[in-house]
Design a protein around this motif. Structure first.
Motif, PDB file in Angstrom:
ATOM      1  N   UNK A 102       0.860  -1.017  -0.001  1.00 34.84           N
ATOM      2  CA  UNK A 102      -0.156  -0.005  -0.010  1.00 34.84           C
ATOM      3  C   UNK A 102       0.855   1.238   0.062  1.00 34.84           C
ATOM      4  N   UNK A 103       1.843   1.204   0.753  1.00 39.77           N
ATOM      5  CA  UNK A 103       2.860   2.334   0.717  1.00 39.77           C
ATOM      6  C   UNK A 103       3.516   2.786  -0.427  1.00 39.77           C
ATOM      7  N   UNK A 104       4.175   1.390  -0.987  1.00 42.18           N
ATOM      8  CA  UNK A 104       4.827   1.664  -2.262  1.00 42.18           C
ATOM      9  C   UNK A 104       3.935   1.803  -3.524  1.00 42.18           C
ATOM     10  N   UNK A 105       2.869   1.720  -3.333  1.00 48.98           N
ATOM     11  CA  UNK A 105       1.906   2.051  -4.647  1.00 48.98           C
ATOM     12  C   UNK A 105       1.252   3.305  -4.387  1.00 48.98           C
ATOM     13  N   UNK A 106       1.586   4.072  -3.295  1.00 48.19           N
ATOM     14  CA  UNK A 106       1.029   5.340  -3.100  1.00 48.19           C
ATOM     15  C   UNK A 106       1.807   6.401  -3.476  1.00 48.19           C
ATOM     16  N   UNK A 107       0.921   7.699  -3.598  1.00 49.71           N
ATOM     17  CA  UNK A 107       1.684   9.051  -3.762  1.00 49.71           C
ATOM     18  C   UNK A 107       2.856   9.332  -2.763  1.00 49.71           C
ATOM     19  N   UNK A 108       2.721   8.860  -1.492  1.00 54.93           N
ATOM     20  CA  UNK A 108       3.889   8.952  -0.659  1.00 54.93           C
ATOM     21  C   UNK A 108       5.004   8.450  -0.963  1.00 54.93           C
ATOM     22  N   UNK A 109       4.892   7.287  -1.435  1.00 56.16           N
ATOM     23  CA  UNK A 109       6.253   6.601  -1.827  1.00 56.16           C
ATOM     24  C   UNK A 109       7.006   7.416  -2.780  1.00 56.16           C
ATOM     25  N   UNK A 110       6.212   7.717  -4.076  1.00 59.87           N
ATOM     26  CA  UNK A 110       6.947   8.703  -5.023  1.00 59.87           C
ATOM     27  C   UNK A 110       7.559  10.066  -4.316  1.00 59.87           C
ATOM     28  N   UNK A 111       6.925  10.401  -3.317  1.00 64.04           N
ATOM     29  CA  UNK A 111       7.630  11.647  -2.699  1.00 64.04           C
ATOM     30  C   UNK A 111       8.518  11.399  -1.793  1.00 64.04           C
ATOM     31  N   UNK A 112       8.707  10.157  -1.221  1.00 64.62           N
ATOM     32  CA  UNK A 112       9.863   9.804  -0.289  1.00 64.62           C
ATOM     33  C   UNK A 112      11.033   9.128  -1.251  1.00 64.62           C
ATOM     34  N   UNK A 113      10.612   8.301  -2.163  1.00 67.06           N
ATOM     35  CA  UNK A 113      11.497   7.450  -2.810  1.00 67.06           C
ATOM     36  C   UNK A 113      12.288   8.067  -4.153  1.00 67.06           C
ATOM     37  N   UNK A 114      11.639   9.176  -4.655  1.00 67.51           N
ATOM     38  CA  UNK A 114      12.130   9.630  -5.858  1.00 67.51           C
ATOM     39  C   UNK A 114      13.627  10.274  -5.696  1.00 67.51           C
ATOM     40  N   UNK A 115      14.487   9.409  -6.470  1.00 67.47           N
ATOM     41  CA  UNK A 115      16.103  10.036  -6.586  1.00 67.47           C
ATOM     42  C   UNK A 115      16.523   9.462  -5.442  1.00 67.47           C
ATOM     43  N   UNK A 116      16.002   8.520  -4.432  1.00 70.65           N
ATOM     44  CA  UNK A 116      16.589   8.102  -3.072  1.00 70.65           C
ATOM     45  C   UNK A 116      17.141   6.844  -3.089  1.00 70.65           C
TER      46      UNK A 116
END
Length: 211
Positions: A102-116
């Motif tokens: 659920x986290x990994x498919x959420x907008x929150x994952x894109x915000x946290x993981x982008x480029x990280x």
């Protein structure tokens, strides 16, 4: 350097591993934020003793890619920017838990993981490879840069650990010690798995520091 440690934990094993990783990261000079995920609908909250219907629902849900709304503790943890993210993924069936997907498919994952850069700790009884593969795929799809992942497993063989896990989830005590006269392994991460959390964490974060 700032690290986010993100986990869901029903029985405390992922939380234990996350705590060990946090200690190792701090000892290596990192600023650490630990964040616990939970399912936001009170009707979805899992606790022992489980029943067959609940076990079937969530195991099959994980296999089918089910997602649910989540809460985060602390709530603002996923709004930060980090130099590394460490994900602790329980295995449900042979897939990531519903909260982790659920986290990994959420907008929150894109915000946290982008480029990280991110690493994956697969906290499990036995089956782990598909869980790791899916966490890597979804994390990279969210824009993250995969550092590596390893399984951190329970003790005992396939049959003994299965019997212990089933009976542990359906009870409120520490689990059975014997089944049909045969000794069972204790429930929880093996001593070997516990001992590997710190060095694995140091190795992951060293790659980030040296990049």
């Amino acid at each position: 350097m700032h690290c986010l440690i993100l986990y869901y934990s029903m029985t405390g094993q992922a939380e234990k591993a996350a705590g060990l990783a946090a200690d190792a990261a701090r000892a290596a000079g990192w600023d650490v934020t630990c964040c616990r995920m939970a399912m936001s609908d009170p009707a979805d909250v899992l606790a022992r003793p489980m029943n067959v219907a609940a076990s079937k629902k969530w195991t099959q849900g994980a296999q089918k890619g089910m997602t649910v709304p989540l809460t985060y503790d602390p709530p603002d943890a996923i709004n930060g920017r980090y130099d590394a993210v460490l994900l602790f993924s329980n295995t449900w069936g042979d897939h990531p838990s519903v909260p982790m997907r659920s986290f990994l498919e959420s907008p929150a994952a894109k915000a946290v993981l982008s480029g990280t850069p991110f690493g994956a700790y697969i906290v499990c009884r036995r089956l782990w490879q598909k869980n790791l593969d899916i966490v890597r795929q979804l994390g990279e799809a969210a824009g993250g840069c995969f550092l590596g992942g390893e399984p951190f497993m329970h003790p005992g063989g396939q049959i003994g650990s299965l019997i212990q896990t089933i009976t542990y989830l359906y009870r409120t005590d520490g689990g059975r010690r014997r089944f049909a006269g045969f000794p069972l392994p204790r429930y929880g991460l093996s001593d070997e798995a516990v001992a590997r959390v710190a060095p694995f964490t140091r190795n992951l974060l060293a790659r980030v520091s040296q990049a």
